[in-house]
Write a protein that holds these residues in place. Structure first.
Motif, PDB file in Angstrom:
ATOM      1  N   ASP A 198       0.864  -1.589   0.010  1.00  0.00           N
ATOM      2  CA  ASP A 198      -0.133  -0.238  -0.309  1.00  0.00           C
ATOM      3  C   ASP A 198       1.024   1.848   0.238  1.00  0.00           C
ATOM      4  O   ASP A 198       2.241   1.120   0.692  1.00  0.00           O
ATOM      5  CB  ASP A 198      -0.928   0.337   0.941  1.00  0.00           C
ATOM      6  CG  ASP A 198      -2.336   0.092   0.941  1.00  0.00           C
ATOM      7  OD1 ASP A 198      -1.880   2.065   0.998  1.00  0.00           O
ATOM      8  OD2 ASP A 198      -3.367   0.609   1.225  1.00  0.00           O
ATOM      9  N   ASP A 270     -13.746  -2.018 -11.243  1.00  0.00           N
ATOM     10  CA  ASP A 270     -15.523  -1.672 -10.721  1.00  0.00           C
ATOM     11  C   ASP A 270     -14.438   0.267 -11.596  1.00  0.00           C
ATOM     12  O   ASP A 270     -15.697   1.215 -11.967  1.00  0.00           O
ATOM     13  CB  ASP A 270     -15.548  -1.445 -10.063  1.00  0.00           C
ATOM     14  CG  ASP A 270     -15.669  -1.348  -8.671  1.00  0.00           C
ATOM     15  OD1 ASP A 270     -14.103  -1.327  -9.278  1.00  0.00           O
ATOM     16  OD2 ASP A 270     -16.566  -1.129  -7.970  1.00  0.00           O
ATOM     17  N   MET A 301     -18.185  -8.630  -7.523  1.00  0.00           N
ATOM     18  CA  MET A 301     -18.874 -10.338  -7.584  1.00  0.00           C
ATOM     19  C   MET A 301     -19.388 -10.219  -6.332  1.00  0.00           C
ATOM     20  O   MET A 301     -19.492 -11.410  -5.935  1.00  0.00           O
ATOM     21  CB  MET A 301     -16.710 -10.097  -7.050  1.00  0.00           C
ATOM     22  CG  MET A 301     -15.620  -9.618  -7.625  1.00  0.00           C
ATOM     23  SD  MET A 301     -14.447  -9.821  -6.998  1.00  0.00           S
ATOM     24  CE  MET A 301     -13.648 -11.768  -6.071  1.00  0.00           C
TER      25      MET A 301
HETATM   26  N1  LIG Z   1     -15.238  -6.544  -8.147  1.00  0.00           N
HETATM   27  C1  LIG Z   1     -16.219  -5.597  -7.400  1.00  0.00           C
HETATM   28  O1  LIG Z   1     -17.349  -6.397  -7.926  1.00  0.00           O
HETATM   29  C2  LIG Z   1     -16.181  -4.851  -5.870  1.00  0.00           C
HETATM   30  C3  LIG Z   1     -16.658  -4.810  -5.080  1.00  0.00           C
HETATM   31  C4  LIG Z   1     -16.355  -4.100  -3.970  1.00  0.00           C
HETATM   32  C5  LIG Z   1     -15.190  -2.852  -4.748  1.00  0.00           C
HETATM   33  N2  LIG Z   1     -14.706  -2.651  -5.142  1.00  0.00           N
HETATM   34  C6  LIG Z   1     -13.854  -2.173  -5.811  1.00  0.00           C
HETATM   35  O2  LIG Z   1     -12.407  -2.743  -4.834  1.00  0.00           O
HETATM   36  C7  LIG Z   1     -11.626  -1.473  -5.154  1.00  0.00           C
HETATM   37  C8  LIG Z   1     -10.849  -1.214  -3.511  1.00  0.00           C
HETATM   38  O3  LIG Z   1     -12.110  -0.777  -2.648  1.00  0.00           O
HETATM   39  P1  LIG Z   1     -12.216  -0.364  -0.965  1.00  0.00           P
HETATM   40  O4  LIG Z   1     -12.991  -0.840  -0.580  1.00  0.00           O
HETATM   41  O5  LIG Z   1     -10.709  -1.742  -0.679  1.00  0.00           O
HETATM   42  O6  LIG Z   1     -11.493   0.838  -0.851  1.00  0.00           O
HETATM   43  P2  LIG Z   1     -10.281   1.317   0.185  1.00  0.00           P
HETATM   44  O7  LIG Z   1     -10.356   2.760   0.044  1.00  0.00           O
HETATM   45  O8  LIG Z   1     -10.949   1.186   1.159  1.00  0.00           O
HETATM   46  O9  LIG Z   1      -8.945   0.757  -0.243  1.00  0.00           O
HETATM   47  C9  LIG Z   1      -8.094   0.991  -0.634  1.00  0.00           C
HETATM   48  C10 LIG Z   1      -6.597   1.151  -0.553  1.00  0.00           C
HETATM   49  O10 LIG Z   1      -6.236   1.489  -2.207  1.00  0.00           O
HETATM   50  C11 LIG Z   1      -4.447   2.078  -1.668  1.00  0.00           C
HETATM   51  N3  LIG Z   1      -3.623   2.510  -2.772  1.00  0.00           N
HETATM   52  C12 LIG Z   1      -4.576   3.985  -3.163  1.00  0.00           C
HETATM   53  N4  LIG Z   1      -3.410   3.805  -4.430  1.00  0.00           N
HETATM   54  C13 LIG Z   1      -2.360   3.038  -4.534  1.00  0.00           C
HETATM   55  C14 LIG Z   1      -1.032   2.411  -5.292  1.00  0.00           C
HETATM   56  N5  LIG Z   1      -0.498   3.215  -5.579  1.00  0.00           N
HETATM   57  N6  LIG Z   1      -0.448   1.451  -4.476  1.00  0.00           N
HETATM   58  C15 LIG Z   1      -0.416   0.768  -2.707  1.00  0.00           C
HETATM   59  N7  LIG Z   1      -2.286   0.930  -2.795  1.00  0.00           N
HETATM   60  C16 LIG Z   1      -3.025   2.168  -2.921  1.00  0.00           C
HETATM   61  C17 LIG Z   1      -5.480   3.462  -0.248  1.00  0.00           C
HETATM   62  O11 LIG Z   1      -4.088   3.951   0.708  1.00  0.00           O
HETATM   63  C18 LIG Z   1      -6.376   2.228   0.134  1.00  0.00           C
HETATM   64  O12 LIG Z   1      -5.313   1.417   1.556  1.00  0.00           O
HETATM   65  C19 LIG Z   1     -12.698  -0.177  -5.139  1.00  0.00           C
HETATM   66  O13 LIG Z   1     -12.037   0.254  -6.326  1.00  0.00           O
HETATM   67  C20 LIG Z   1     -14.039  -0.963  -4.506  1.00  0.00           C
HETATM   68  O14 LIG Z   1     -15.134  -0.378  -5.941  1.00  0.00           O
HETATM   69  C21 LIG Z   1     -14.664  -3.938  -6.100  1.00  0.00           C
END
Ligand SMILES: NC(=O)c1ccc[n+]([C@@H]2O[C@H](COP(=O)([O-])OP(=O)(O)OC[C@H]3O[C@@H](n4cnc5c(N)ncnc54)[C@H](O)[C@@H]3O)[C@@H](O)[C@H]2O)c1
Length: 370
Positions: A198, A270, A301
């Motif tokens: 992260d 997404d 998902m």
């Molecule tokens: N595909 C699906 O069905 C589905 C379902 C739920 C959530 N999501 C997606 O999953 C993704 C993550 O969601 P979340 O709730 O965990 O978000 P979150 O904000 O809780 O966590 C994201 C993390 O990414 C880190 N980050 C940002 N830029 C970075 C980089 N360059 N290198 C490393 N880390 C980095 C941030 O510091 C943060 O800790 C979102 O895009 C969300 O929409 C997808």
């Protein structure tokens, strides 16, 4: 207030906007809930349970939309539902309006008051109605990854936790937020060797405090990611920059150094995906290969586990739907800033600036038009 729960009509959407426990709570607070026949069936919730909880089952979507003052759904309305819009109707659901100018226009034209789950934001900056679906997707990512690592499913044939005397799988998680933390929890629990990368050092400190030597935390940069990939069996993409497209942290050329049959699950799909080689897939056709590396990039998902997802979602929506029902939209907005943040369209205006800006439209401050 009269609330309505129609059956979801979006392709492959199996969740439902309320469970029987919501109905009982609303009923006891003096509200009436109409549920379309069969609305909960795909989440293992038969009509009989809704009736037992105090709901009135109505035969058609048209009747639910017509009689209800507030509609509680899961996904954004589909074109077949636009005809049900009317002035003053409260719509409480996931909307993701920014890329949907057609739906935005319909809501504005019909003067629907639309409250989006995804923009309800608490004072600490958290997005409480997004969190449960990230929890589901994070946990699923490792489950799905373990399954695709099996040779008959196309993977390199490694048991994620190993056995005594044999190495476990290396799981690399990009992003240690809600998705990443939940993926880490599952992977550690299964006995994998886990690395979380992260860019937020405080996030890594929190994970280190919780998991100590059970996982490795690394600061995000190109070199670290490239090195981690060389050893990875399963990679989970879980980064988010709120409101923006996901950064492409894994470039195509990095795949050549990876093991053949390694699995990459891009949960961030997404938001466009955090692997350069990602493209959105579906539950019916979830995977493809690039340079011998298996990609899973399903953008909804949680729909694969509707029973869990429906309960997780409604646990989170329940207090907000109760507040909207008890006070009505206007008073609820005055009392609760988080609900105010959720209002995307009100009485013929766009009231959420990011939606208007992404569509080149004008918007009004909600407090000016309430
Ligand atoms: N595909 C699906 O069905 C589905 C379902 C739920 C959530 N999501 C997606 O999953 C993704 C993550 O969601 P979340 O709730 O965990 O978000 P979150 O904000 O809780 O966590 C994201 C993390 O990414 C880190 N980050 C940002 N830029 C970075 C980089 N360059 N290198 C490393 N880390 C980095 C941030 O510091 C943060 O800790 C979102 O895009 C969300 O929409 C997808």
């Amino acid at each position: 207030m009269i609330l309505g729960v129609p059956k979801e009509v979006k392709d492959h959407e199996t969740r439902v906007g309320m469970v029987p426990a919501n109905i009982t709570a609303l009923h006891e607070a003096g509200h009436k809930v109409l549920v379309q026949a069969g609305a909960g069936a795909a989440s293992s919730l038969p009509d009989s349970e809704y009736i037992h909880a105090g709901a009135e089952i109505v035969p058609s979507a048209a009747e639910v939309w017509k009689r209800a003052e507030m509609i509680v759904k899961v996904k954004e309305p589909q074109p077949a539902e636009y005809a049900f819009f009317r002035p003053g109707l409260i719509l409480f659901t996931y909307l993701h309006l920014a890329p949907l100018p057609g739906l935005t226009d319909e809501l504005v034209r019909a003067r629907v008051n639309a409250v989006a789950y995804e923009t309800i934001r608490e004072a600490d900056g958290s997005l409480p109605l997004l969190t449960p679906m990230s929890e589901v997707a994070g946990r699923m990512a490792v489950q799905v990854g373990a399954q695709y690592l099996e040779a008959p499913n196309g993977g390199r044939g490694i048991l994620i936790g190993g056995i005594p005397g044999v190495q476990p799988a290396n799981v690399v998680i990009l992003g240690g937020g809600v998705v990443g933390h939940n993926a880490a929890k599952m992977a550690v629990g299964l006995g994998a060797r886990v690395t979380v990368i992260d860019r937020n050092l405080n996030r890594l400190r929190e994970l280190d405090d919780v998991y100590a030597s059970s996982l490795v935390t690394l600061a995000s940069n190109v070199w670290t990611i490239r090195e981690a990939l060389r050893h990875a069996d399963l990679v989970v993409g879980a980064v988010l920059i709120p409101g923006a497209s996901a950064p492409k942290l894994i470039r195509r050329d990095m795949l050549s150094s990876m093991k053949k049959g390694a699995v990459m699950v891009d949960v961030s799909i997404d938001q466009g995906g955090c692997f350069e080689t990602s493209r959105a897939t579906t539950h019916t056709d979830p995977i493809y290969f690039v340079d011998g590396v298996l990609h899973y990039c399903v953008s909804n998902m949680p729909a694969a586990v509707p029973h869990t997802s429906t309960f997780g979602l409604t646990n989170a929506t329940a207090p907000y739907m109760m507040e909207l029902a008890n006070h009505g939209l206007e008073a609820a907005c005055e009392k609760n800033e988080a609900i105010r943040e959720g209002v995307n369209t009100y009485n013929g205006y766009i009231t959420y600036p990011a939606v208007a800006e992404s569509q080149g439209q004008t918007w009004k401050e909600l407090t000016a038009v309430l």
